[in-house]
Design a protein around this motif. Structure first.
Motif, short mmCIF file in Angstrom:
data_model
loop_
_atom_site.label_atom_id
_atom_site.label_comp_id
_atom_site.label_asym_id
_atom_site.label_seq_id
_atom_site.Cartn_x
_atom_site.Cartn_y
_atom_site.Cartn_z
N MET A 40 36.99 47.41 39.24
CA MET A 40 38.06 46.46 39.01
C MET A 40 39.02 46.38 40.19
SD MET A 40 37.35 44.99 36.26
CE MET A 40 38.85 44.07 36.01
N THR A 41 39.23 47.49 40.88
CA THR A 41 40.08 47.47 42.08
C THR A 41 39.49 46.52 43.12
OG1 THR A 41 40.83 49.75 41.70
CG2 THR A 41 41.07 48.85 43.93
N LYS A 42 38.19 46.66 43.39
CA LYS A 42 37.52 45.79 44.36
C LYS A 42 37.49 44.34 43.87
CE LYS A 42 36.51 48.67 47.60
NZ LYS A 42 37.12 48.52 48.95
N TRP A 43 37.31 44.15 42.57
CA TRP A 43 37.25 42.80 42.00
C TRP A 43 38.57 42.07 42.20
CZ3 TRP A 43 34.17 39.05 40.72
CH2 TRP A 43 34.57 38.06 39.82
N TYR A 44 39.68 42.75 41.90
CA TYR A 44 40.99 42.10 42.05
C TYR A 44 41.33 41.87 43.52
CZ TYR A 44 42.08 42.21 37.13
OH TYR A 44 42.06 41.96 35.77
N GLN A 45 40.90 42.78 44.38
CA GLN A 45 41.10 42.55 45.81
C GLN A 45 40.35 41.30 46.26
OE1 GLN A 45 39.87 46.27 47.55
NE2 GLN A 45 41.85 47.26 47.24
N LEU A 100 39.46 38.68 44.27
CA LEU A 100 40.10 37.49 43.70
C LEU A 100 41.38 37.14 44.44
CD1 LEU A 100 39.73 37.96 39.83
CD2 LEU A 100 38.36 36.51 41.34
N ASN A 101 42.15 38.16 44.83
CA ASN A 101 43.42 37.92 45.51
C ASN A 101 43.24 37.32 46.91
OD1 ASN A 101 44.87 38.92 43.32
ND2 ASN A 101 44.86 41.01 44.11
N LYS A 102 42.07 37.57 47.51
CA LYS A 102 41.81 37.05 48.87
C LYS A 102 41.39 35.58 48.87
CE LYS A 102 40.54 41.45 51.01
NZ LYS A 102 39.42 42.25 51.58
N TYR A 157 40.90 29.03 38.30
CA TYR A 157 39.64 29.54 38.86
C TYR A 157 39.55 31.06 38.78
CZ TYR A 157 37.95 25.03 40.51
OH TYR A 157 37.48 23.74 40.56
N ARG A 158 40.65 31.74 38.98
CA ARG A 158 40.61 33.21 38.89
C ARG A 158 40.33 33.66 37.46
NH1 ARG A 158 45.63 33.86 43.08
NH2 ARG A 158 44.37 34.16 44.97
N VAL A 159 40.94 33.01 36.49
CA VAL A 159 40.67 33.35 35.09
C VAL A 159 39.21 33.04 34.76
CG1 VAL A 159 41.19 32.78 32.69
CG2 VAL A 159 43.05 33.07 34.33
N ILE A 179 45.71 34.60 32.10
CA ILE A 179 46.48 33.41 32.48
C ILE A 179 47.88 33.82 32.92
CG2 ILE A 179 47.58 31.31 31.59
CD1 ILE A 179 45.06 30.91 29.85
N ILE A 180 48.51 34.69 32.14
CA ILE A 180 49.84 35.20 32.50
C ILE A 180 49.74 36.05 33.76
CG2 ILE A 180 51.72 36.72 31.76
CD1 ILE A 180 51.00 35.88 28.85
N ASN A 181 48.72 36.91 33.80
CA ASN A 181 48.57 37.85 34.90
C ASN A 181 48.43 37.15 36.25
OD1 ASN A 181 48.43 40.48 35.84
ND2 ASN A 181 46.24 40.69 35.49
N PHE A 182 47.53 36.17 36.31
CA PHE A 182 47.26 35.50 37.58
C PHE A 182 48.32 34.45 37.95
CE2 PHE A 182 42.77 36.80 36.71
CZ PHE A 182 42.64 37.64 37.80
N SER A 183 49.16 34.08 37.00
CA SER A 183 50.15 33.04 37.30
C SER A 183 51.51 33.60 37.70
CB SER A 183 50.31 32.10 36.09
OG SER A 183 50.75 32.83 34.96
N ILE A 184 51.93 34.75 37.14
CA ILE A 184 53.30 35.21 37.41
C ILE A 184 53.40 36.66 37.89
CG2 ILE A 184 54.26 33.60 35.73
CD1 ILE A 184 54.67 35.93 33.81
N VAL A 185 52.33 37.45 37.79
CA VAL A 185 52.40 38.88 38.15
C VAL A 185 52.05 39.07 39.62
CG1 VAL A 185 51.45 41.17 37.69
CG2 VAL A 185 51.84 39.58 35.80
N PRO A 186 52.81 39.87 40.38
CA PRO A 186 52.46 40.16 41.78
C PRO A 186 51.06 40.76 41.87
CG PRO A 186 54.68 40.92 41.30
CD PRO A 186 54.09 40.50 39.99
N HIS A 187 50.32 40.44 42.92
CA HIS A 187 48.90 40.78 42.97
C HIS A 187 48.64 42.28 42.88
CE1 HIS A 187 48.87 42.25 47.16
NE2 HIS A 187 49.76 41.31 47.40
N HIS A 188 49.52 43.13 43.44
CA HIS A 188 49.25 44.57 43.40
C HIS A 188 49.52 45.18 42.02
CE1 HIS A 188 53.61 44.54 44.03
NE2 HIS A 188 53.64 45.80 43.65
N LEU A 189 50.14 44.40 41.11
CA LEU A 189 50.40 44.88 39.74
C LEU A 189 49.44 44.30 38.70
CD1 LEU A 189 54.31 44.79 39.67
CD2 LEU A 189 52.84 46.80 39.93
N ARG A 190 48.52 43.44 39.12
CA ARG A 190 47.63 42.78 38.17
C ARG A 190 46.70 43.76 37.46
NH1 ARG A 190 46.63 37.53 42.10
NH2 ARG A 190 48.62 36.51 41.57
N PHE A 191 46.20 44.72 38.21
CA PHE A 191 45.36 45.74 37.60
C PHE A 191 46.14 46.53 36.55
CE2 PHE A 191 43.68 50.01 37.24
CZ PHE A 191 42.31 49.81 37.15
#
Length: 210
Positions: free
Chosen positions: A66-71, A73-75, A87-89, A142-154
């Motif tokens: 999941m760490t690699k996956w979110y990295q 998606l964030n890129k 698209y991320r969701v 939806i909430i996570n990818f729209s308003i949460v800073p990328h390093h806190l999404r996990f």
């Protein structure tokens, strides 16, 4: 409390892989403890091997993946924040999740020393688990990818996963019990067939000798 959160946030930025793997291990462990003690009421009969398996899964499989996956998606860059969220969701829930659900039940079978149960267990639990996952994590993401800073999404996913992991632990245990019941029933039927075959064989042998 604020200082603890500040230190944790700093650890996420400095050592994201280690911190997120440790977080996943703790939350999978906590989810199983809640399942066994809060839902199944096992008390002193707590299955520590089961908790250890889920801790290992969280720290060594779920956390790194999941760490690699979110990295990843964030890129990915998108034309607008709305399109980025959609698209991320979609990637998370339509591409990763179906594979992750199958991998969870399959890996639990292997870690329990019963690889032959992997496919039947996945077949039994896959569809209801996937549907329930979408019900929980589509709105979360939806909430996570729209308003949460990328390093806190996990972290957000991990906190929600504390309750989801409780469900997964229970679902895996119940599917395992059903599989074992079916195997016991099959063995019982096979035993009865063998007894009947022996009776017939003995009767035939007596007729031949007579």
């Amino acid at each position: 409390m604020a200082s603890v959160l500040k230190l944790y946030n700093a650890a996420l930025i400095r050592r994201p892989m280690f911190t997120q793997c440790a977080t996943a291990a703790f939350l999978f462990s906590a989810g199983d403890v809640i399942a066994q003690q809060g839902v199944e009421k096992k008390g002193w009969d707590h299955d520590f091997a089961r908790t250890a398996r889920l801790t290992f899964y969280g720290g060594c499989f779920f956390g790194p993946a999941m760490t690699k996956w979110y990295q990843f998606l964030n890129k990915i860059k998108f034309a607008s924040p709305t399109r980025a969220t959609i698209y991320r969701v979609w990637l998370d829930q339509a591409v990763l999740t179906p594979a992750a659900v199958a991998f969870f039940f399959g890996s639990m079978s292997v870690l329990e020393g019963k690889p032959q149960e992997a496919i039947p267990r996945v077949q039994a639990a896959y569809v209801p688990t996937l549907i329930r996952n979408w019900g929980v994590f589509i709105p979360t993401q939806i909430i996570n990818f729209s308003i949460v800073p990328h390093h806190l999404r996990f972290v957000v996913v991990s906190v929600v996963s504390l309750f989801w992991n409780t469900y997964l632990s229970i679902a895996n245990a119940r599917t395992k019990q059903k599989q074992e019941s079916l195997e016991a029933a099959a063995e019982s039927e096979l035993g009865e067939v063998k007894k009947e075959m022996k009776v017939i064989k003995d009767a035939v042998m007596r007729e031949v000798k007579g």
